[in-house]
Design an enzyme around this catalytic site. Structure first.
Site, PDB file in Angstrom:
ATOM      1  N   CYS A 257       0.830  -1.211   0.000  1.00 33.89           N
ATOM      2  CA  CYS A 257       0.000   0.000   0.000  1.00 33.89           C
ATOM      3  C   CYS A 257       0.867   1.265   0.000  1.00 33.89           C
ATOM      4  O   CYS A 257       1.442   1.600  -1.026  1.00 33.89           O
ATOM      5  CB  CYS A 257      -0.988  -0.040   1.155  1.00 33.89           C
ATOM      6  SG  CYS A 257      -2.450   0.980   0.839  1.00 33.89           S
ATOM      7  N   HIS A 343      -4.114  -4.729   0.424  1.00 34.44           N
ATOM      8  CA  HIS A 343      -3.726  -5.315   1.708  1.00 34.44           C
ATOM      9  C   HIS A 343      -3.839  -6.834   1.633  1.00 34.44           C
ATOM     10  O   HIS A 343      -4.938  -7.385   1.750  1.00 34.44           O
ATOM     11  CB  HIS A 343      -4.622  -4.772   2.825  1.00 34.44           C
ATOM     12  CG  HIS A 343      -4.443  -3.312   3.081  1.00 34.44           C
ATOM     13  ND1 HIS A 343      -4.756  -2.723   4.286  1.00 34.44           N
ATOM     14  CD2 HIS A 343      -3.969  -2.318   2.308  1.00 34.44           C
ATOM     15  CE1 HIS A 343      -4.498  -1.422   4.237  1.00 34.44           C
ATOM     16  NE2 HIS A 343      -4.025  -1.167   3.032  1.00 34.44           N
ATOM     17  N   GLU A 345      -3.171  -9.180   3.648  1.00 35.63           N
ATOM     18  CA  GLU A 345      -3.640  -9.888   4.842  1.00 35.63           C
ATOM     19  C   GLU A 345      -5.153  -9.872   4.942  1.00 35.63           C
ATOM     20  O   GLU A 345      -5.744 -10.632   5.707  1.00 35.63           O
ATOM     21  CB  GLU A 345      -2.996  -9.290   6.091  1.00 35.63           C
ATOM     22  CG  GLU A 345      -3.714  -8.121   6.725  1.00 35.63           C
ATOM     23  CD  GLU A 345      -3.762  -6.870   5.856  1.00 35.63           C
ATOM     24  OE1 GLU A 345      -4.583  -5.977   6.132  1.00 35.63           O
ATOM     25  OE2 GLU A 345      -2.982  -6.776   4.895  1.00 35.63           O
TER      26      GLU A 345
END
Length: 389
Positions: A257, A343, A345
């Site tokens: 990011c 992202h 995760e």
């Protein structure tokens, strides 16, 4: 706690549009940048995502608060949003993990919110006009609409300065000592990124924003991750030089990011602000090398300008956003360097991009193995084959 229906509040935008609502959370006012996110769950993860620092977040999903809050879902040490705006707020959550209501949680941290807002109209307005300065007021009594509009026009936003120091954490050493070593530069990291690394049995050293490349290399890492974070990447100029030196060092590097944007700036590319950003858990991204499309979790207001990337220096666009064609990932043709705009995760959002940690850590483990003494490598080979004859 019962929902308060007296003293109605409002979200006031800098262009003069006013969206009335009923206050909950902290009984105070807030200023910031009005944005929206399309995630259907994960309001607590949104509130504690440091990338939302200084933003008043409109939740497009209509029902918020129905499963309460719990400490395990916090993505950082505290919530970072300036305020929250929802359509329907549930003050009687039902979930076995719940330890309280969203309203109580926000009030405890001094964050105001509004419910009964026409979030569909607000989202359509921001998509048409772009994200903008705003104020969220819990009590409009005694103040005219013109006064509120004037406040909105002067509201502070996180794009005016380097705001990374406000959210970045401290030094932390985590995981087993006799394992590949990853240094993570904390620009506003989410806990699930750290957990995604640790569950893959590596040692993680979290270093604060401002740590130099020289100091990071002195820790002897086998790879470096640069985390997400808030604000305009151009304002985080000090980190650009750090990322540039680390990317050139030959170490495996993974930018996430804001880390992706800083890598682009370090490579000599440029970034620019998106009209209303990418925030949500349903953004399709195409891998240009494999042809696969992945659904991703995103939270950013800036993009890497594709035409500015110096492809003659080995840089290539790895991934693009299917909706608008913006750059979603970078790779280098010779260096072990990769980055994604989203992202991996997935907190909140889809988890199917965890493979990126596996891909990065394969590079990390290869670097770690090259550093081991020859005797250790021989023993490891014997162990994997059942011993020597």
């Amino acid at each position: 706690m019962s929902i308060r229906t007296q003293l109605p509040g409002a979200l006031v935008l800098e262009d003069g549009r006013i969206f009335p609502g009923v206050p909950f959370g902290a009984e105070t006012d807030a200023e910031g940048e009005a944005v929206f996110t399309t995630v259907m769950t994960g309001y607590q993860e949104v509130a504690t995502d440091p990338s939302f620092y200084g933003q008043i977040v409109c939740m497009t999903y209509p029902l918020i608060g129905n499963y309460g809050v719990c400490p395990e879902d916090d993505q950082s040490r505290r919530p970072w949003i300036a305020g929250m705006v929802v359509r329907e707020y549930c003050d009687e959550p039902s979930h076995w993990r719940s330890t309280g209501t969203l309203g109580e949680y926000l009030a405890r941290h001094g964050i105001p919110a509004l419910h009964s807002v026409d979030t569909r109209a607000l989202t359509r307005h921001l998509r048409t006009r772009g994200v903008m300065r705003a104020v969220l007021v819990s009590d409009r009594a005694g103040r005219s609409d013109d006064e509120l509009r004037e406040l909105a026009g002067k509201a502070w936003t996180p794009n005016t300065a380097d705001v990374v120091p406000a959210v970045a954490g401290d030094f932390r050493a985590l995981g087993p000592k006799d394992a590949p070593h990853v240094v993570l530069i904390d620009l506003g990291v989410k806990e699930h990124i750290i957990e995604s690394l640790l569950r893959r049995e590596v040692r993680v050293t979290v270093v604060p924003y401002g740590t130099t490349a020289k100091a990071i290399l002195a820790l002897g890492p086998d790879g470096v991750v640069t985390s997400p974070g808030p604000g305009d990447p151009v304002n985080a100029a000090a980190a650009v030089f750090t990322v540039r030196d680390l990317a050139r060092s030959g170490l495996p590097f993974f930018g996430i990011c804001l880390g992706h944007q800083l890598l682009a700036l370090a490579a000599g590319a440029q970034t620019s602000k998106l009209k209303f950003g990418h925030r949500g858990g349903n953004h399709p991204v195409k891998d240009l090398l494999s042809g696969q499309v992945h659904m991703t979790s995103q939270n950013h207001g800036y993009q890497v300008d594709a035409e500015s990337l110096p492809v003659d220096q080995g840089w290539q666009i790895w991934m693009v956003n299917v909706n608008d064609g913006t750059v979603e990932g970078l790779r280098h043709q010779r260096l072990p360097v990769m980055s994604v705009q989203y992202h991996p995760e997935g907190s909140p959002g889809p988890q199917d991009n965890q493979y990126l940690f596996d891909e990065f850590l394969a590079l990390v483990r290869a670097h770690w193995e090259r550093r081991q003494p020859a005797a250790s490598v021989g023993l490891a080979a014997q162990a994997s084959t059942g011993g020597s004859e």
